[in-house]
Design an enzyme around this catalytic site. Sequence first.
Site, mmCIF file in Angstrom:
data_model
loop_
_atom_site.group_PDB
_atom_site.id
_atom_site.type_symbol
_atom_site.label_atom_id
_atom_site.label_comp_id
_atom_site.label_asym_id
_atom_site.label_seq_id
_atom_site.Cartn_x
_atom_site.Cartn_y
_atom_site.Cartn_z
ATOM 1 N N ARG A 39 11.177 -7.573 -3.680
ATOM 2 C CA ARG A 39 12.292 -7.320 -4.596
ATOM 3 C C ARG A 39 12.428 -5.839 -4.938
ATOM 4 O O ARG A 39 13.524 -5.295 -4.987
ATOM 5 C CB ARG A 39 12.133 -8.157 -5.871
ATOM 6 N N CYS A 73 9.059 -14.347 -11.606
ATOM 7 C CA CYS A 73 9.021 -12.997 -11.024
ATOM 8 C C CYS A 73 10.075 -12.196 -11.765
ATOM 9 O O CYS A 73 11.276 -12.496 -11.652
ATOM 10 C CB CYS A 73 9.322 -13.041 -9.530
ATOM 11 N N THR A 75 11.069 -9.055 -11.372
ATOM 12 C CA THR A 75 11.948 -8.208 -10.567
ATOM 13 C C THR A 75 13.068 -9.027 -9.935
ATOM 14 O O THR A 75 14.209 -8.548 -9.809
ATOM 15 C CB THR A 75 11.131 -7.476 -9.480
ATOM 16 N N THR A 115 7.398 -3.483 -12.487
ATOM 17 C CA THR A 115 7.608 -2.813 -11.205
ATOM 18 C C THR A 115 8.709 -1.752 -11.355
ATOM 19 O O THR A 115 9.494 -1.770 -12.315
ATOM 20 C CB THR A 115 8.079 -3.794 -10.117
ATOM 21 N N LYS A 155 -1.888 -8.483 -5.991
ATOM 22 C CA LYS A 155 -1.221 -9.161 -4.871
ATOM 23 C C LYS A 155 -2.115 -9.193 -3.636
ATOM 24 O O LYS A 155 -2.063 -10.146 -2.857
ATOM 25 C CB LYS A 155 0.117 -8.480 -4.550
ATOM 26 N N CYS A 186 5.651 -7.799 -15.441
ATOM 27 C CA CYS A 186 5.506 -8.184 -14.032
ATOM 28 C C CYS A 186 4.477 -9.289 -14.097
ATOM 29 O O CYS A 186 3.438 -9.137 -14.744
ATOM 30 C CB CYS A 186 5.011 -7.011 -13.186
#
Lengths: 226, 226
Positions: A39, A73, A75, A115, A155, A186
């Site tokens: 994203r 999520c 983003t 992010t 991640k 985030c």
Amino acid sequence: MGPLATAHFYRMLIELTPACADQEHLPVAIWADPRVPDRTAALMDGGASPVPSLVAGARWLQAAGAELIAVPCNTAHAYLPEVRRQSGAEFLDLPTAAIATALAWQPKRLGLLATRGTRQALIYEQAAAPYGIEICNVTESAQRTLVDTAIAAVKSGAGRSIATRLVTRAVCELVAGGAEVIIGGCTEIPLVASEARTVAPVIDSAASLAAAALERMSFRSPPPAV
Amino acid sequence: MGPLATAHFYRMLIELTPACADQEHLPVAIWADPRVPDRTAALMDGGASPVPSLVAGARWLQAAGAELIAVPCNTAHAYLPEVRRQSGAEFLDLPTAAIATALAWQPKRLGLLATRGTRQALIYEQAAAPYGIEICNVTESAQRTLVDTAIAAVKSGAGRSIATRLVTRAVCELVAGGAEVIIGGCTEIPLVASEARTVAPVIDSAASLAAAALERMSFRSPPPAV
């Protein structure tokens, strides 16, 4: 979209449900396709749009009978208006849910850990505006060396203890700049915020989303722990 | 089917995947409908059969493109041959995966902690037979006061610390009876087995299932921790 963040959201949804047996929990369908294009890369660098994947996912959940879709999520929320338009699905709003949790502290200034994509899309600024709350961001240097690095470490599954230290340093910077409460904006951030919570409250936006989902589905739950 | 057990299985699947970014993880669809009739009640007391619900779930996952289905509920495996027949879907076998993990200890006698339904259906006896391994069960009294109570406490979300003590006592009984390794043969058991693992290895059947899923989908992962 981040698999660990999705697993964490699902766990929060279960933990916040006041159920005494399996059969009292919400029926849930999860569409976890980690091949959805990044994203932030799409927002910042002209990378492939995640919209077609997100629309496909929404349609699949609709076919499964989903009345309400939660997207853990932050983003991706930059793309939800378009996904909503194309799919006709009903989505919860993650930033609004996180801001609602933050209101318990009656803050004037919220620190944001997110992010670059979420920052650029002003997702939290828009959600906070109706309450007259200011959103503070970390410096460009801290974004690169602390926040981006911590998110990538979660991640990658490789560096959760390092990520924990980086998030603590980022929270210290935000608090030094006047932030009273921090938004873990985030969904990877709350997974490594245990140490940072000794410095300031860090709101778990995935837990806020789970609470909002239960509220909307008529389960009453206590406010999520930060 | 148990929501927490499903969340734990999904987490294990992620943790065991050797991925360095979201996009390297397996695409996963989860069908978590806690309204599926209680499997043990169906097996022991003539309760409603879970087969129609399980077939509906399998068909929905097939429609989502699932090539392989993992069912992180041991007791449900008593019904999988019929679900496989009606749906045509491919299922992993949870007891076989757990026994495969246990083989690392080259045991002669495995202790089993499971629901009455799993015991009655002889699911683990069948999976262990090709290896000449004997399955030991707890006494009727321990099943009622320790195992059934611990599983219900996890499912109710209310008593995880009590459940932890009960599982430890059940493991002590099995070890006193000659079991060398314990199978956490109900996916709620590993969630409260931290203390019991100081007494004997307790195999997390959900982690074994996740490892088997990754193996089948061609991700190579290290054997799961017990």
